[in-house]
Design an enzyme around this catalytic site. Structure first.
Site, PDB file in Angstrom:
ATOM      1  N   PRO A   1       0.816  -1.223   0.000  1.00  0.00           N
ATOM      2  CA  PRO A   1       0.000   0.000   0.000  1.00  0.00           C
ATOM      3  C   PRO A   1       0.849   1.271   0.000  1.00  0.00           C
ATOM      4  O   PRO A   1       0.356   2.349  -0.325  1.00  0.00           O
ATOM      5  CB  PRO A   1      -0.853  -0.112   1.260  1.00  0.00           C
ATOM      6  CG  PRO A   1      -0.223  -1.174   2.094  1.00  0.00           C
ATOM      7  CD  PRO A   1       0.600  -2.034   1.200  1.00  0.00           C
TER       8      PRO A   1
ATOM      9  N   ARG B   1      -3.491  -8.933 -20.724  1.00  0.00           N
ATOM     10  CA  ARG B   1      -4.399  -8.536 -21.801  1.00  0.00           C
ATOM     11  C   ARG B   1      -3.726  -7.653 -22.855  1.00  0.00           C
ATOM     12  O   ARG B   1      -4.260  -7.450 -23.929  1.00  0.00           O
ATOM     13  CB  ARG B   1      -5.647  -7.855 -21.232  1.00  0.00           C
ATOM     14  CG  ARG B   1      -5.344  -6.569 -20.498  1.00  0.00           C
ATOM     15  CD  ARG B   1      -6.573  -6.065 -19.778  1.00  0.00           C
ATOM     16  NE  ARG B   1      -7.594  -5.605 -20.698  1.00  0.00           N
ATOM     17  CZ  ARG B   1      -7.536  -4.464 -21.391  1.00  0.00           C
ATOM     18  NH1 ARG B   1      -6.481  -3.658 -21.271  1.00  0.00           N
ATOM     19  NH2 ARG B   1      -8.498  -4.124 -22.189  1.00  0.00           N
TER      20      ARG B   1
END
Ligand code: 9D3
Length: 246
Positions: free
Chosen positions: A91, A156
């Site tokens: 994070p 992708r």
């Protein structure tokens, strides 16, 4: 040769279904990308396969220890002759963005290390040359879902991974405005023409492809201005005067 991605985690069971499904699943099946998931606990020593310990200086939570993690990374590195670019999902990392996804898709080998607890011993991050990556400003319980997000975003983009090759170029963040800034996608409609009293914009039924393209582009700009004013600042050469309201 296919891009190789190694994932290091203490929760390897989280990966099976996402890696077997949809575009990522098909890309793996077709050999467009190779993904290997490794359980860091294999490199833990002692009776309890301990990988974490209490933080020096006190405080809540546990810290991933240097030794099991470096042993795991160094062993996995040797599984292939190509050197890996290594990321730690954290994070506190730098934001993962579409340009970074493109850079990853152009590389030969990635290693994704999933963090947990309050963090990882800083010396391991330095020793292993890890680049810390975040997927956004919200708190998850670990780096596994972020690692899967990176795998998805990168896969992708690989040649041969999509059904129709140009759909990747038409998504949000790959459409571009006149200053090269990313634009959000326009709204989409399908049949029926009227549904619960809501009608499809006339232009989409007009058959005028130039008018349709122009409408979609304008809708993209309107949405981006409304929802993501921050994106206007992402033009490669900075926002031009008119985008700053001058
Ligand atoms: C007390 C400080 N916490 C940071 C806000 C500690 C902490 C919280 C959550 C440490 C690790 C985690 C688990 N999250 C990830 O590992 C993570 C993450 C995320 O929570 N949000 C966005 N991107 C990422 S990438 C890895």
């Amino acid at each position: 040769m296919a891009l190789r991605i190694d994932i290091l985690t203490i929760f390897p069971e989280m990966f099976a279904a996402p890696l077997a499904t949809s575009i990522v699943g098909r890309a793996i099946a077709q050999g467009v990308v190779e993904v290997h998931v490794h359980d860091i606990r294999r490199w833990a020593s002692g009776a309890h396969n301990k990988v974490d310990d209490r933080p020096f200086g006190g405080g809540p939570g546990m810290v991933f220890m240097c030794e099991p993690l470096t042993a795991a990374v160094e062993a996995v590195e040797q599984l292939d002759a190509r050197p890996s670019t290594r990321f730690l999902l954290s994070p506190a990392g730098t934001p993962f963005t579409q340009p970074l996804a493109r850079a990853c898709a152009a590389s030969a080998r990635l290693m994704l290390i999933c963090g947990h607890y309050e963090g990882i011993d800083e010396r391991a991050i330095e020793e292993l040359s890890l680049t810390e990556l975040s997927i956004g400003d919200f708190v998850l319980s670990g780096g596994e879902i972020p690692a899967l997000a990176v795998v998805d975003a990168v896969t992708r983009l690989l040649p041969g991974s999509l059904g129709h090759e140009d759909s990747a170029a038409q998504d949000s963040f790959t459409l571009h405005g006149e200053d090269g800034e990313p634009l959000l996608d326009c709204p989409h409609y399908t049949r029926p023409r009227e549904w619960r009293g809501r009608i499809v914009p006339d232009v989409l039924l007009s058959g005028d492809h130039q008018a349709i393209s122009q409408w979609r582009h304008e809708e993209s700009i309107r949405r981006t201005r409304e929802r993501r004013p921050d994106l206007a600042a992402q033009a490669p050469s900075g926002p031009r005067a008119h985008t700053r309201g001058i």
